[in-house]
Design a protein around this motif. Structure first.
Motif, short mmCIF file in Angstrom:
data_model
loop_
_atom_site.label_atom_id
_atom_site.label_comp_id
_atom_site.label_asym_id
_atom_site.label_seq_id
_atom_site.Cartn_x
_atom_site.Cartn_y
_atom_site.Cartn_z
N UNK A 38 10.62 -6.95 6.78
CA UNK A 38 9.26 -7.14 7.29
C UNK A 38 8.23 -6.92 6.20
N UNK A 39 8.46 -5.93 5.33
CA UNK A 39 7.55 -5.71 4.22
C UNK A 39 7.54 -6.88 3.26
N UNK A 40 8.72 -7.41 2.95
CA UNK A 40 8.82 -8.57 2.05
C UNK A 40 8.08 -9.77 2.61
N UNK A 41 8.34 -10.09 3.87
CA UNK A 41 7.70 -11.24 4.49
C UNK A 41 6.19 -11.05 4.61
N UNK A 78 9.19 -6.25 -3.36
CA UNK A 78 10.03 -7.40 -3.70
C UNK A 78 9.31 -8.71 -3.39
N UNK A 79 8.51 -8.70 -2.35
CA UNK A 79 7.72 -9.89 -2.04
C UNK A 79 6.71 -10.17 -3.14
N UNK A 80 6.09 -9.12 -3.67
CA UNK A 80 5.16 -9.29 -4.78
C UNK A 80 5.91 -9.81 -6.01
N UNK A 81 7.13 -9.33 -6.22
CA UNK A 81 7.91 -9.78 -7.38
C UNK A 81 8.15 -11.29 -7.36
#
Length: 223
Positions: A39-42, A121-124
């Motif tokens: 959920x954090x990644x998305x 990881x989403x920011x990455x």
């Protein structure tokens, strides 16, 4: 936890969240994301400078083969629904992070460790754009403050050597500020979209300023 979620949202109900949670836990390796991390990644991708297609983020989520075609279709459908729910919730000012729950000496407590890990990881996945803008515009860093504070507190981000852990009250205050921060960052990128220079900035850059090696979480998730 109840299933009293607005009917106008195409969000996963509790039974569907439980199903996806069980699948992810049953197939997770040491550093794989659980439901809170997914959920954090998305979320990071939904509010960030550029959208990401499933073939970009699915490798961050699924690292084991499906037992059957039916299972694959079901899991991919749940992930797609979770992904689609985030912009809808933001649009209706109803976004809530999926957080972990860990056992403490005096009962359970919410933790943002997994959600922050996934967010990083989403920011990455869009590291060059984020790094360029974070280095040039302090407003964006300020909007991210509660998320950054939680990430440093949980060891997802590197902090200053003299960084003091958040108090219980400060931690809870930062948790409560996540929805507002997420909405503000989404608005920021709508108003200040990435430039062509940022889009073509050095490939292979890493948002190492935002994350360290991820840590494994235990406990349960809550929404």
């Amino acid at each position: 936890m109840s299933d009293e979620r607005p009917t106008w949202l195409e969000s996963l109900g509790d039974a569907e969240l439980d199903e996806l949670d069980r699948f992810l836990r049953g197939h997770a390796g040491e550093d794989d994301l659980l439901l809170d991390g997914v959920h954090g990644l998305l979320t990071a991708l939904a509010i960030g400078p550029e959208p990401a297609k499933p073939d970009e983020w699915l490798p961050e989520v699924l690292n084991a083969p499906f037992a059957s075609e039916a299972e694959g279709e079901r899991v991919l459908g749940l992930l797609a629904k979770l992904n689609d729910s985030i912009p809808a919730e933001l649009e209706m000012d109803a976004y809530e992070p999926i957080l972990g729950e860990v056992d403490r000496e005096h009962g359970s407590a919410l933790t943002a460790a997994g959600w922050c890990e996934g967010f990083s990881r989403g920011i990455d996945l869009r590291a060059p754009i984020w790094e360029s803008r974070l280095g040039e515009d302090p407003e964006l860093m300020e909007l991210l403050t509660p998320i950054m504070a939680l990430a440093v507190d949980e060891g997802v981000l590197s902090g200053d050597a003299d960084f003091e852990k958040l108090s219980e009250a400060e931690y809870e205050e930062c948790l409560a500020q996540i929805p507002q921060a997420v909405g503000a960052v989404a608005q920021y990128w709508r108003v200040h979209p990435p430039t062509e220079r940022e889009r073509t900035a050095g490939g292979g850059a890493s948002a190492s300023v935002f994350r360290e090696q991820p840590r494994r979480r235990g406990g349960r998730w809550v929404h």
